[in-house]
Scaffold this motif. Structure first.
Motif, PDB file in Angstrom:
ATOM      1  N   ASN A 152       0.992  -1.559   0.847  1.00 45.49           N
ATOM      2  CA  ASN A 152      -0.502  -0.076   0.267  1.00 45.49           C
ATOM      3  C   ASN A 152       0.753   0.915  -0.023  1.00 45.49           C
ATOM      4  OD1 ASN A 152      -2.604  -1.082  -0.231  1.00 45.49           O
ATOM      5  ND2 ASN A 152      -2.691  -0.900   2.039  1.00 45.49           N
ATOM      6  N   SER A 153       1.911   1.263  -0.485  1.00 47.75           N
ATOM      7  CA  SER A 153       2.727   1.977  -0.497  1.00 47.75           C
ATOM      8  C   SER A 153       2.504   3.641  -1.327  1.00 47.75           C
ATOM      9  CB  SER A 153       3.813   2.166  -1.522  1.00 47.75           C
ATOM     10  OG  SER A 153       4.970   3.034  -2.288  1.00 47.75           O
ATOM     11  N   ILE A 154       2.876   4.110  -0.784  1.00 45.17           N
ATOM     12  CA  ILE A 154       2.494   5.728  -0.924  1.00 45.17           C
ATOM     13  C   ILE A 154       2.898   6.380  -1.964  1.00 45.17           C
ATOM     14  CG2 ILE A 154       3.061   8.478   0.092  1.00 45.17           C
ATOM     15  CD1 ILE A 154       3.434   7.443   2.670  1.00 45.17           C
ATOM     16  N   GLY A 155       3.735   6.090  -2.345  1.00 45.41           N
ATOM     17  CA  GLY A 155       4.609   6.377  -3.841  1.00 45.41           C
ATOM     18  C   GLY A 155       3.413   5.796  -5.055  1.00 45.41           C
ATOM     19  N   LEU A 156       2.688   4.428  -4.413  1.00 46.89           N
ATOM     20  CA  LEU A 156       2.052   3.786  -5.754  1.00 46.89           C
ATOM     21  C   LEU A 156       0.808   4.691  -5.427  1.00 46.89           C
ATOM     22  CD1 LEU A 156       1.652   1.334  -7.543  1.00 46.89           C
ATOM     23  CD2 LEU A 156       0.681  -0.191  -5.458  1.00 46.89           C
ATOM     24  N   LYS A 157       0.119   4.545  -4.574  1.00 48.22           N
ATOM     25  CA  LYS A 157      -1.499   4.727  -4.381  1.00 48.22           C
ATOM     26  C   LYS A 157      -1.411   6.611  -4.624  1.00 48.22           C
ATOM     27  CE  LYS A 157      -2.502   1.235  -2.555  1.00 48.22           C
ATOM     28  NZ  LYS A 157      -3.170   0.335  -3.596  1.00 48.22           N
ATOM     29  N   ALA A 158      -0.220   7.179  -4.460  1.00 49.04           N
ATOM     30  CA  ALA A 158      -0.646   8.316  -4.718  1.00 49.04           C
ATOM     31  C   ALA A 158      -0.287   9.105  -6.299  1.00 49.04           C
ATOM     32  CB  ALA A 158       0.704   8.951  -3.817  1.00 49.04           C
ATOM     33  N   GLY A 159       0.923   7.438  -7.218  1.00 51.59           N
ATOM     34  CA  GLY A 159       0.923   7.968  -8.516  1.00 51.59           C
ATOM     35  C   GLY A 159      -0.355   7.508  -9.025  1.00 51.59           C
ATOM     36  N   LEU A 160      -0.853   6.860  -8.980  1.00 51.05           N
ATOM     37  CA  LEU A 160      -2.263   5.829  -9.016  1.00 51.05           C
ATOM     38  C   LEU A 160      -3.219   7.543  -8.989  1.00 51.05           C
ATOM     39  CD1 LEU A 160      -2.404   2.442  -7.987  1.00 51.05           C
ATOM     40  CD2 LEU A 160      -1.857   3.252 -10.565  1.00 51.05           C
ATOM     41  N   LYS A 176      16.841  -1.562  -9.420  1.00 47.22           N
ATOM     42  CA  LYS A 176      16.886  -2.597 -10.598  1.00 47.22           C
ATOM     43  C   LYS A 176      17.029  -3.814  -9.957  1.00 47.22           C
ATOM     44  CE  LYS A 176      18.537   0.872 -13.104  1.00 47.22           C
ATOM     45  NZ  LYS A 176      16.937   1.641 -13.542  1.00 47.22           N
ATOM     46  N   SER A 177      17.751  -4.123  -8.964  1.00 47.27           N
ATOM     47  CA  SER A 177      18.526  -4.807  -8.357  1.00 47.27           C
ATOM     48  C   SER A 177      17.608  -6.677  -7.615  1.00 47.27           C
ATOM     49  CB  SER A 177      19.824  -4.877  -7.127  1.00 47.27           C
ATOM     50  OG  SER A 177      20.122  -5.886  -6.882  1.00 47.27           O
ATOM     51  N   ALA A 178      17.742  -7.330  -7.545  1.00 48.83           N
ATOM     52  CA  ALA A 178      17.409  -8.930  -7.048  1.00 48.83           C
ATOM     53  C   ALA A 178      18.029  -9.591  -5.755  1.00 48.83           C
ATOM     54  CB  ALA A 178      16.570  -9.978  -7.513  1.00 48.83           C
ATOM     55  N   VAL A 179      19.178  -8.489  -5.193  1.00 53.97           N
ATOM     56  CA  VAL A 179      20.301  -9.055  -4.506  1.00 53.97           C
ATOM     57  C   VAL A 179      20.110  -8.138  -3.690  1.00 53.97           C
ATOM     58  CG1 VAL A 179      22.037  -9.330  -4.475  1.00 53.97           C
ATOM     59  CG2 VAL A 179      21.874  -8.976  -6.425  1.00 53.97           C
ATOM     60  N   PRO A 180      19.826  -8.654  -2.636  1.00 50.69           N
ATOM     61  CA  PRO A 180      19.405  -8.103  -0.975  1.00 50.69           C
ATOM     62  C   PRO A 180      20.287  -7.302  -0.346  1.00 50.69           C
ATOM     63  CG  PRO A 180      18.561 -10.605  -1.164  1.00 50.69           C
ATOM     64  CD  PRO A 180      18.850 -10.442  -2.239  1.00 50.69           C
ATOM     65  N   GLY A 181      19.932  -6.416  -0.215  1.00 48.83           N
ATOM     66  CA  GLY A 181      21.187  -5.848   0.229  1.00 48.83           C
ATOM     67  C   GLY A 181      21.641  -4.223  -1.013  1.00 48.83           C
ATOM     68  N   ALA A 182      21.278  -4.771  -1.597  1.00 49.83           N
ATOM     69  CA  ALA A 182      22.404  -4.343  -3.376  1.00 49.83           C
ATOM     70  C   ALA A 182      21.397  -2.486  -2.920  1.00 49.83           C
ATOM     71  CB  ALA A 182      21.715  -4.752  -4.211  1.00 49.83           C
ATOM     72  N   GLU A 183      20.549  -2.403  -2.728  1.00 50.57           N
ATOM     73  CA  GLU A 183      19.623  -1.179  -2.809  1.00 50.57           C
ATOM     74  C   GLU A 183      18.684  -0.701  -1.496  1.00 50.57           C
ATOM     75  OE1 GLU A 183      18.667  -1.179  -7.529  1.00 50.57           O
ATOM     76  OE2 GLU A 183      17.531  -1.717  -6.187  1.00 50.57           O
ATOM     77  N   TYR A 184      18.602   0.365  -1.101  1.00 55.44           N
ATOM     78  CA  TYR A 184      17.889   0.943  -0.082  1.00 55.44           C
ATOM     79  C   TYR A 184      17.331   1.589  -0.296  1.00 55.44           C
ATOM     80  CZ  TYR A 184      21.551   0.040   3.370  1.00 55.44           C
ATOM     81  OH  TYR A 184      22.553  -1.307   3.956  1.00 55.44           O
ATOM     82  N   GLN A 185      15.663   1.646   0.334  1.00 54.66           N
ATOM     83  CA  GLN A 185      14.378   2.450  -0.071  1.00 54.66           C
ATOM     84  C   GLN A 185      14.580   3.912   0.325  1.00 54.66           C
ATOM     85  OE1 GLN A 185      11.865   1.389  -1.942  1.00 54.66           O
ATOM     86  NE2 GLN A 185      11.288   3.275  -2.588  1.00 54.66           N
ATOM     87  N   ILE A 186      15.219   4.888  -0.810  1.00 53.47           N
ATOM     88  CA  ILE A 186      15.558   6.312  -0.666  1.00 53.47           C
ATOM     89  C   ILE A 186      14.670   7.584   0.325  1.00 53.47           C
ATOM     90  CG2 ILE A 186      16.957   8.452  -1.606  1.00 53.47           C
ATOM     91  CD1 ILE A 186      18.167   6.567  -3.547  1.00 53.47           C
ATOM     92  N   LEU A 187      14.604   7.873   0.865  1.00 52.01           N
ATOM     93  CA  LEU A 187      13.470   9.075   1.340  1.00 52.01           C
ATOM     94  C   LEU A 187      14.502  10.429   1.480  1.00 52.01           C
ATOM     95  CD1 LEU A 187      12.780   7.587   4.740  1.00 52.01           C
ATOM     96  CD2 LEU A 187      11.209   7.316   3.325  1.00 52.01           C
ATOM     97  N   LEU A 188      15.889  10.612   0.890  1.00 54.06           N
ATOM     98  CA  LEU A 188      15.890  11.790   0.267  1.00 54.06           C
ATOM     99  C   LEU A 188      17.375  11.556  -0.252  1.00 54.06           C
ATOM    100  CD1 LEU A 188      16.040  13.308   4.465  1.00 54.06           C
ATOM    101  CD2 LEU A 188      14.553  14.778   2.258  1.00 54.06           C
ATOM    102  N   ALA A 212       7.503   9.041  -9.360  1.00 54.66           N
ATOM    103  CA  ALA A 212       7.599   7.844  -8.243  1.00 54.66           C
ATOM    104  C   ALA A 212       8.414   7.508  -7.148  1.00 54.66           C
ATOM    105  CB  ALA A 212       7.856   6.247  -9.562  1.00 54.66           C
ATOM    106  N   GLU A 213       8.519   8.323  -6.860  1.00 53.75           N
ATOM    107  CA  GLU A 213       8.831   8.841  -5.357  1.00 53.75           C
ATOM    108  C   GLU A 213       8.196   8.796  -3.864  1.00 53.75           C
ATOM    109  OE1 GLU A 213      12.984  10.001  -5.097  1.00 53.75           O
ATOM    110  OE2 GLU A 213      13.544   9.720  -7.953  1.00 53.75           O
ATOM    111  N   PHE A 214       7.509   8.508  -3.574  1.00 54.69           N
ATOM    112  CA  PHE A 214       6.762   8.683  -2.631  1.00 54.69           C
ATOM    113  C   PHE A 214       5.610   9.419  -2.483  1.00 54.69           C
ATOM    114  CE2 PHE A 214      10.459   6.810  -0.138  1.00 54.69           C
ATOM    115  CZ  PHE A 214       9.408   5.264   0.396  1.00 54.69           C
TER     116      PHE A 214
END
Length: 480
Positions: free
Chosen positions: A70-78, A344-356, A423-425
């Motif tokens: 229920n991501s804010i980014g997804l719902k707000a984007g829709l 883009k990455s399916a490797v755990p820890g390769a990407e963090y979810q950026i807030l700022l 698509a950023e929050f």
């Protein structure tokens, strides 16, 4: 081995505290089990336990539904003009896409307030605790989290209850506070956090780290710059954004697009770290290893592609489209769909979810400068963003001229924010509201979507009916 034992101990402490303090929630501010108070007091007797509680808040911000399914980014984007919904049977997504919300569809209210309660418990407990060697860090981090949560609350729901205590007897009688008052509290929290936090990134043991998964002074400053922008304090927005940008490229930099969203890149000011085996939520939402070619639209595994109006907003030779947008094609009929592809990455820890991130700070400063009629300074920042995004082809993304007028410069800022922060929050949705463009844009979008006729009060979402029944001082969002 010792470090692993300590980490497990901290995690157990955090989980115990969270399960005791928050497992008995009956409504968004109603947490009244006797164990809450006991757990809250006992949770702040040491640095290890205090850190565990704050770490638990970060973990819940990452795993809670408002940043995942229920991501804010997804719902707000829709809801706005960034995404389409291809699956009419996805009830929630379809309601957001058609701007046909009801109180039962919107879940972000409860989730955000649950996290706010945890922040208030932490802030009170840490302030009242003595003997914590890293008290400033734990308190500063909690204040940044509270300001972050309130930022999303006021931008999604408008006026909201301003709960600053874990006392349910107080909270459950609160009415909606004006947005201006809530923003002022964010400013107070972030200024206090600036005074408490250092510029170095630190871990859950208050030790220096290269990981950018906990907020530092720069994170507090970057969020403060955003808050000042949203409140129209242009001079302060420019000053705060400048202080982040002037940290220098050894700390923050406009890195190549392909690496911008990698864990701990210099693009990152603050990001949420996924669990050890987890992935960035936006990867799961928009990519998830979906095949590039499928037979029919029904076979598309991701049903929320970019809107045509957003696709049209990209200029030829814009690397943001090349690098940050993924294509999926169908053979019957032959069609192409475009998806956000920042993660883009399916490797755990390769990407963090950026807030700022630093790219936003350039755009904040550009807008603040333009509003103060410093068009040349604004254009300099806009061109820095475009230079990073310019493909090596003739005529790609030409620089804006320093001689353009103020109105043209502000229009350029809005355009660059759309193509840089998509698509950023909920950034686009929030921008439309704060710049008073929401009604014109969404009236046109309603025709494209085939949804409800747009009404101005639709810009704020409804809250849970249960909460308005249990608290007579709390009124439903106008229009619902």
């Amino acid at each position: 081995m010792k470090t692993n034992i300590i980490r497990r101990s901290m995690l157990v402490t955090a989980l115990l505290f969270l399960s005791l303090a928050f497992g008995g929630c009956k409504k968004f501010l109603d947490i009244d089990l006797p164990s809450d108070t006991i757990a809250g007091e006992n949770a702040f007797v040491s640095d290890a336990s205090s850190s565990a509680v704050v770490s638990g808040i970060f973990l819940n911000m990452m795993s809670n539904t408002y940043f995942t399914s229920n991501s804010i980014g997804l719902k707000a984007g829709l809801y706005a003009d960034e995404l389409q919904n291809l699956d009419v049977n996805a009830t929630s997504n379809e309601a957001f896409y058609k701007n046909a919300l009801n109180a039962g569809i919107v879940t972000q209210w409860e989730g955000l307030y649950r996290e706010l309660y945890k922040c208030n418990v932490a802030i009170k407990g840490i302030k009242e605790s003595s003997g914590l060697s890293s008290k400033n860090q734990w308190l500063g981090e909690s204040l940044v989290c509270r300001a972050t949560l309130y930022f999303y609350l006021v931008n999604l729901f408008g006026d909201v209850p301003l709960a600053l205590t874990p006392d349910h007897n107080v909270n459950n009688k609160l009415s909606r506070a004006p947005r201006e008052q809530v923003y002022q509290q964010m400013i107070l929290d972030l200024k206090e956090a600036q005074s408490l936090l250092g510029t170095a990134y630190t871990d859950g043991f208050a030790q220096p780290t290269s990981t950018r998964g906990r907020p530092n002074r720069y994170a507090a400053t970057a969020l403060l710059a955003r808050v000042y922008l949203y409140t129209g304090d242009w001079a302060s927005a420019e000053a705060e954004a400048t202080s982040v940008i002037e940290a220098g490229t050894s700390v923050f930099d406009l890195v190549p697009h392909a690496s911008a969203f990698l864990a701990n890149s210099k693009e990152t000011i603050w990001a949420l770290s996924p669990p050890a085996t987890g992935l960035a939520p936006d990867y799961n939402l928009y990519n998830a290893g979906a095949p590039a070619i499928v037979a029919t639209p029904a076979a598309l595994t991701v049903k929320t592609p970019l809107s045509q109006s957003l696709i049209n907003a990209f200029e030829p030779g814009d690397l943001r489209f090349t690098e940050w947008v993924r294509r999926a094609t169908t053979t019957t009929p032959a069609s192409t769909y475009y998806y956000p592809n920042k993660y883009k990455s399916a490797v755990p820890g390769a990407e963090y979810q950026i807030l700022l991130r630093i790219g936003e700070q350039y755009l904040i400063r550009a807008e603040a400068r333009a509003q103060r009629n410093n068009v040349a300074g604004a254009v300099q920042d806009l061109n820095a963003i475009r230079a990073r995004s310019r493909a090596a082809v003739p005529g790609a993304l030409p620089d804006y001229a320093a001689t353009i007028g103020q109105d043209a410069c502000l229009a350029a800022v809005a355009k660059e924010r759309r193509t840089e922060l998509f698509a950023e929050f909920g950034s686009r949705f929030f921008d439309l509201k704060r710049t008073a463009a929401i009604t014109a844009v969404m009236t046109a979008e309603a025709v494209v979507k085939g949804g409800a006729e747009w009404q101005n009060e639709m810009q704020f979402w409804p809250i849970r009916v249960e909460d308005t029944r249990l608290n007579p001082n709390l009124k439903q969002t106008p229009g619902y």
